[in-house]
Design a protein around this motif. Sequence first.
Motif, short mmCIF file in Angstrom:
data_model
loop_
_atom_site.label_atom_id
_atom_site.label_comp_id
_atom_site.label_asym_id
_atom_site.label_seq_id
_atom_site.Cartn_x
_atom_site.Cartn_y
_atom_site.Cartn_z
N SER A 278 0.84 -1.19 0.00
CA SER A 278 0.00 0.00 0.00
C SER A 278 0.88 1.24 0.00
O SER A 278 2.08 1.18 0.32
CB SER A 278 -0.89 0.02 1.24
N TYR A 279 0.29 2.37 -0.33
CA TYR A 279 1.03 3.63 -0.34
C TYR A 279 1.54 3.94 1.07
O TYR A 279 2.67 4.41 1.24
CB TYR A 279 0.14 4.76 -0.84
N ALA A 280 0.74 3.64 2.10
CA ALA A 280 1.16 3.90 3.49
C ALA A 280 2.38 3.05 3.86
O ALA A 280 3.30 3.54 4.53
CB ALA A 280 0.01 3.61 4.45
N TYR A 281 2.40 1.80 3.43
CA TYR A 281 3.53 0.92 3.71
C TYR A 281 4.79 1.45 3.02
O TYR A 281 5.88 1.46 3.59
CB TYR A 281 3.20 -0.49 3.20
N PHE A 282 4.61 1.93 1.80
CA PHE A 282 5.70 2.51 1.02
C PHE A 282 6.28 3.75 1.72
O PHE A 282 7.50 3.89 1.84
CB PHE A 282 5.13 2.87 -0.37
N VAL A 283 5.41 4.62 2.21
CA VAL A 283 5.85 5.82 2.92
C VAL A 283 6.61 5.45 4.18
O VAL A 283 7.66 6.03 4.49
CB VAL A 283 4.64 6.73 3.26
N ALA A 284 6.10 4.45 4.91
CA ALA A 284 6.75 4.01 6.14
C ALA A 284 8.15 3.48 5.86
O ALA A 284 9.09 3.75 6.61
CB ALA A 284 5.90 2.95 6.83
N ASP B 34 -4.72 6.05 1.44
CA ASP B 34 -3.38 5.61 1.84
C ASP B 34 -3.21 4.10 1.66
O ASP B 34 -2.08 3.59 1.67
CB ASP B 34 -3.10 5.96 3.30
N ASN B 35 -4.32 3.40 1.53
CA ASN B 35 -4.28 1.94 1.43
C ASN B 35 -4.29 1.43 -0.01
O ASN B 35 -4.31 0.22 -0.24
CB ASN B 35 -5.47 1.35 2.19
N ILE B 36 -4.27 2.35 -0.96
CA ILE B 36 -4.21 1.96 -2.37
C ILE B 36 -2.84 1.36 -2.66
O ILE B 36 -1.81 1.89 -2.24
CB ILE B 36 -4.46 3.19 -3.27
N ASN B 37 -2.83 0.26 -3.37
CA ASN B 37 -1.57 -0.41 -3.69
C ASN B 37 -0.89 0.25 -4.89
O ASN B 37 -1.55 0.83 -5.76
CB ASN B 37 -1.80 -1.88 -3.96
N ILE B 38 0.43 0.11 -4.91
CA ILE B 38 1.23 0.76 -5.95
C ILE B 38 2.27 -0.20 -6.51
O ILE B 38 2.54 -1.25 -5.94
CB ILE B 38 1.96 2.00 -5.39
N LEU B 39 2.86 0.20 -7.63
CA LEU B 39 4.08 -0.41 -8.13
C LEU B 39 5.23 0.49 -7.70
O LEU B 39 5.16 1.71 -7.86
CB LEU B 39 4.05 -0.53 -9.65
N ALA B 40 6.29 -0.11 -7.15
CA ALA B 40 7.41 0.68 -6.66
C ALA B 40 8.73 0.20 -7.26
O ALA B 40 8.89 -0.98 -7.59
CB ALA B 40 7.48 0.60 -5.14
N THR B 41 9.67 1.13 -7.39
CA THR B 41 10.99 0.82 -7.91
C THR B 41 12.03 1.62 -7.13
O THR B 41 11.68 2.48 -6.32
CB THR B 41 11.07 1.15 -9.42
N ALA B 42 13.30 1.34 -7.36
CA ALA B 42 14.36 2.13 -6.74
C ALA B 42 14.26 3.57 -7.23
O ALA B 42 13.88 3.82 -8.38
CB ALA B 42 15.73 1.55 -7.09
N GLU B 43 14.58 4.50 -6.36
CA GLU B 43 14.41 5.92 -6.69
C GLU B 43 15.13 6.31 -7.98
O GLU B 43 14.63 7.11 -8.76
CB GLU B 43 14.91 6.77 -5.53
N LYS B 44 16.27 5.70 -8.24
CA LYS B 44 17.04 6.05 -9.45
C LYS B 44 16.31 5.65 -10.73
O LYS B 44 16.64 6.14 -11.82
CB LYS B 44 18.41 5.38 -9.40
N ASN B 45 15.31 4.76 -10.63
CA ASN B 45 14.57 4.29 -11.81
C ASN B 45 13.23 4.99 -12.01
O ASN B 45 12.43 4.57 -12.85
CB ASN B 45 14.32 2.78 -11.71
#
Length: 287
Positions: free
Chosen positions: A92-98, A234-245
């Motif tokens: 989730s976006y909240a997990y990502f922020v944490a 905040d509970n919406i899921n996302i795709l995440a990558t390393a900041e450089k990408n």
Amino acid sequence: MVKKKILGIALSIAGIAVVSAVVVQKSTAQKNDNTQVTIGSIGSDAQIWEHIAKLPETKKEHITIKVKNFTDGVSLNTATAQSKVDVNAFQSYAYFVAFNKSNSTSKLSALGTTYLEPMGIYSEKYKHIDDIPDGSTIAIANNAANTARGLKLLAKSGLITLKEDFGSLSGVNDIKSNPHHFKFIEIDDTTGPRVIKDDSIAAALIGNTIALQGKLNVLKDAIYYEKVNQSTKDNINILATAEKNKNNKQLKKLVKLYHSKAAQKYINQKFDGTKIEVQKPITYLSK
């Protein structure tokens, strides 16, 4: 005349050879243009990306997807931040922020939104939220993002109230009132489906990815669950990558592939509508 015919045949053969060479070169170039992407995922999300990997839409984008299964979010985010995995699909976006707040150097960037799957309150003993007796023990996740999410859900159900400054990483110390005198026990949230069978636990807060692994359908089996509205963004899921990408165009195509008609048809059928599509810009989450 014979010489002219021979010359004509030779020129034709040479022309065919040139065309063939061009075709071969073009085919090789197309093959080399393919981008290989390793997607790290957990549980049911891994199944989704294994399916997307086989879609014609993915081949048209010249992307080859390899799915790598993980068992916990921290190790998956760490692997992504270290570029051992190109993209992850589980959080989730909240997990990502944490995660980003707790990692000052190895940070992640969000590529796009995918879905919201409701967190639910589950119980083997009680059929309705109001049936949970005073003094009962309720199991909540032991990671900050899901602890806060679970407490917000309990507050929404009317069982507790939270302090005004309760945030996406707040915990049990930020409960304002607990009129039913519930006790809270923190658990590894992957154990939720097993924990509700424990005689000492009245109810447990379980995310839908883990619930699905335990053969639970949040829309049918939970005694209370999140609704899709502004309060749950905040509970919406996302795709995440390393900041450089974060500006990688090929990786951004994965968001488009997730929201393709073919992918959504599979997801809705496979998961009984428990993964609710959310196609929003990343700025929607940070407002």
